[in-house]
Motif scaffolding. Structure first.
Motif, PDB file in Angstrom:
ATOM      1  N   VAL A  96       0.856  -1.182   0.000  1.00 24.12           N
ATOM      2  CA  VAL A  96       0.000   0.000   0.000  1.00 24.12           C
ATOM      3  C   VAL A  96       0.895   1.236   0.000  1.00 24.12           C
ATOM      4  CG1 VAL A  96      -0.183   0.025   2.518  1.00 24.12           C
ATOM      5  CG2 VAL A  96      -1.993   1.059   1.171  1.00 24.12           C
ATOM      6  N   SER A  97       0.429   2.313  -0.610  1.00 25.69           N
ATOM      7  CA  SER A  97       1.207   3.556  -0.602  1.00 25.69           C
ATOM      8  C   SER A  97       1.198   4.169   0.797  1.00 25.69           C
ATOM      9  CB  SER A  97       0.620   4.551  -1.607  1.00 25.69           C
ATOM     10  OG  SER A  97      -0.595   5.090  -1.109  1.00 25.69           O
ATOM     11  N   GLY A  98       2.135   5.037   1.050  1.00 27.50           N
ATOM     12  CA  GLY A  98       2.197   5.710   2.339  1.00 27.50           C
ATOM     13  C   GLY A  98       0.959   6.547   2.608  1.00 27.50           C
ATOM     14  N   ASN A  99       0.467   7.244   1.574  1.00 24.91           N
ATOM     15  CA  ASN A  99      -0.739   8.058   1.750  1.00 24.91           C
ATOM     16  C   ASN A  99      -1.950   7.189   2.067  1.00 24.91           C
ATOM     17  OD1 ASN A  99       0.429  10.597   1.381  1.00 24.91           O
ATOM     18  ND2 ASN A  99       0.333  10.387  -0.833  1.00 24.91           N
ATOM     19  N   ASP A 100      -2.078   6.061   1.371  1.00 27.60           N
ATOM     20  CA  ASP A 100      -3.200   5.155   1.651  1.00 27.60           C
ATOM     21  C   ASP A 100      -3.092   4.571   3.054  1.00 27.60           C
ATOM     22  OD1 ASP A 100      -5.007   5.147  -0.534  1.00 27.60           O
ATOM     23  OD2 ASP A 100      -3.534   4.069  -1.726  1.00 27.60           O
ATOM     24  N   ALA A 101      -1.882   4.202   3.453  1.00 28.80           N
ATOM     25  CA  ALA A 101      -1.708   3.634   4.793  1.00 28.80           C
ATOM     26  C   ALA A 101      -2.075   4.650   5.872  1.00 28.80           C
ATOM     27  CB  ALA A 101      -0.262   3.162   4.977  1.00 28.80           C
ATOM     28  N   ALA A 102      -1.617   5.886   5.702  1.00 29.75           N
ATOM     29  CA  ALA A 102      -1.930   6.925   6.683  1.00 29.75           C
ATOM     30  C   ALA A 102      -3.425   7.233   6.690  1.00 29.75           C
ATOM     31  CB  ALA A 102      -1.135   8.193   6.386  1.00 29.75           C
ATOM     32  N   ALA A 103      -4.035   7.301   5.506  1.00 27.46           N
ATOM     33  CA  ALA A 103      -5.469   7.593   5.413  1.00 27.46           C
ATOM     34  C   ALA A 103      -6.294   6.479   6.039  1.00 27.46           C
ATOM     35  CB  ALA A 103      -5.864   7.804   3.951  1.00 27.46           C
ATOM     36  N   LEU A 104      -5.944   5.229   5.745  1.00 26.62           N
ATOM     37  CA  LEU A 104      -6.673   4.111   6.343  1.00 26.62           C
ATOM     38  C   LEU A 104      -6.502   4.093   7.858  1.00 26.62           C
ATOM     39  CD1 LEU A 104      -6.028   1.270   3.769  1.00 26.62           C
ATOM     40  CD2 LEU A 104      -8.256   2.170   4.454  1.00 26.62           C
ATOM     41  N   GLY A 105      -5.302   4.403   8.333  1.00 25.17           N
ATOM     42  CA  GLY A 105      -5.076   4.483   9.768  1.00 25.17           C
ATOM     43  C   GLY A 105      -5.956   5.541  10.407  1.00 25.17           C
ATOM     44  N   ALA A 106      -6.089   6.682   9.739  1.00 28.62           N
ATOM     45  CA  ALA A 106      -6.942   7.751  10.265  1.00 28.62           C
ATOM     46  C   ALA A 106      -8.409   7.329  10.272  1.00 28.62           C
ATOM     47  CB  ALA A 106      -6.768   9.022   9.432  1.00 28.62           C
TER      48      ALA A 106
END
Length: 160
Positions: A96-106
Motif C-alpha cells: 500500500v502507498s504511504g498516503n493510503d496507509a496513513a489515510a486508512l489508519g486515520a
C-alpha cells in the motif's frame, strides 16, 4: 547513484505548475522501468487501474511514463543489470502507498474530518476522501459521514 534531470524534463514538457509536479513521479517511474528492465505493460495496467474513473488522466500519465523511459534509454546504459520481476504471490503482506496507509489508519482510528492546505497534504487528503467514500457513509441513506476541509481554491474536487 544515477542522476536524472526530472525537473528539466518536466519544465521542457509541461507549462502548468501542477502538471510539472504530478508527472515528475511518473517520469521517474519511467526511467526506473528502463533501468530495472521492468514489465512496462504491467506498469501501464497499474496506471490504468489507478486512474479508473478518471480516464482523462490515463493517457497523460502513460505519456509521462514514456518520457522517462525514453530519456533513460537514450542517456543511460539500460538496463543496469538488476531486474524487477512481477510476483503474484506476496504471502500475508499487503502493499500500500504511504498516503493510503496513513489515510486508512486515520479512518480506522475514527477520524471523520481531514483539513489541509498544500500539495503533500493534498495527496493524503485525496486518499482519506477515497477511503471515506467507501467506509464513512451512512449504511441506510448513503449520506457522507465525513468532511474534507481545504484552504486551496485550486484543489480538484473530482477526488471527493
Amino acid at each position: 547513484m544515477i542522476g536524472a534531470p526530472l525537473t528539466e524534463i518536466c519544465n521542457r514538457t509541461y507549462t502548468d505548475t501542477r502538471q510539472r509536479q504530478l508527472f515528475k513521479n511518473i517520469i521517474y517511474l519511467g526511467a526506473l522501468s528502463a533501468l530495472l528492465d521492468m514489465d512496462v505493460p504491467a506498469i501501464e495496467q497499474l496506471i490504468s487501474e489507478q486512474f479508473r474513473g478518471k480516464d482523462t488522466l490515463i493517457k497523460p500519465n502513460l505519456n509521462a511514463l514514456q518520457l522517462g523511459r525514453d530519456w533513460a534509454l537514450q542517456a543511460l546504459d539500460c538496463p543496469i543489470g538488476i531486474k524487477l520481476e512481477r510476483r503474484d504471490k506476496v504471502g500475508n503482506r499487503i502493499f500500500v502507498s504511504g498516503n493510503d496507509a496513513a489515510a486508512l489508519g486515520a479512518v480506522y482510528g475514527g477520524a471523520t474530518v481531514c483539513a489541509c492546505t498544500d500539495h503533500p497534504l493534498l495527496l493524503l487528503a485525496e486518499a482519506f476522501a477515497a477511503h471515506c467514500q467507501r467506509l464513512r457513509r451512512d449504511p441506510e441513506t448513503k449520506k457522507r459521514r465525513y468532511a474534507i476541509i481545504q484552504a486551496r481554491t485550486s484543489w480538484p474536487r473530482s477526488a471527493w
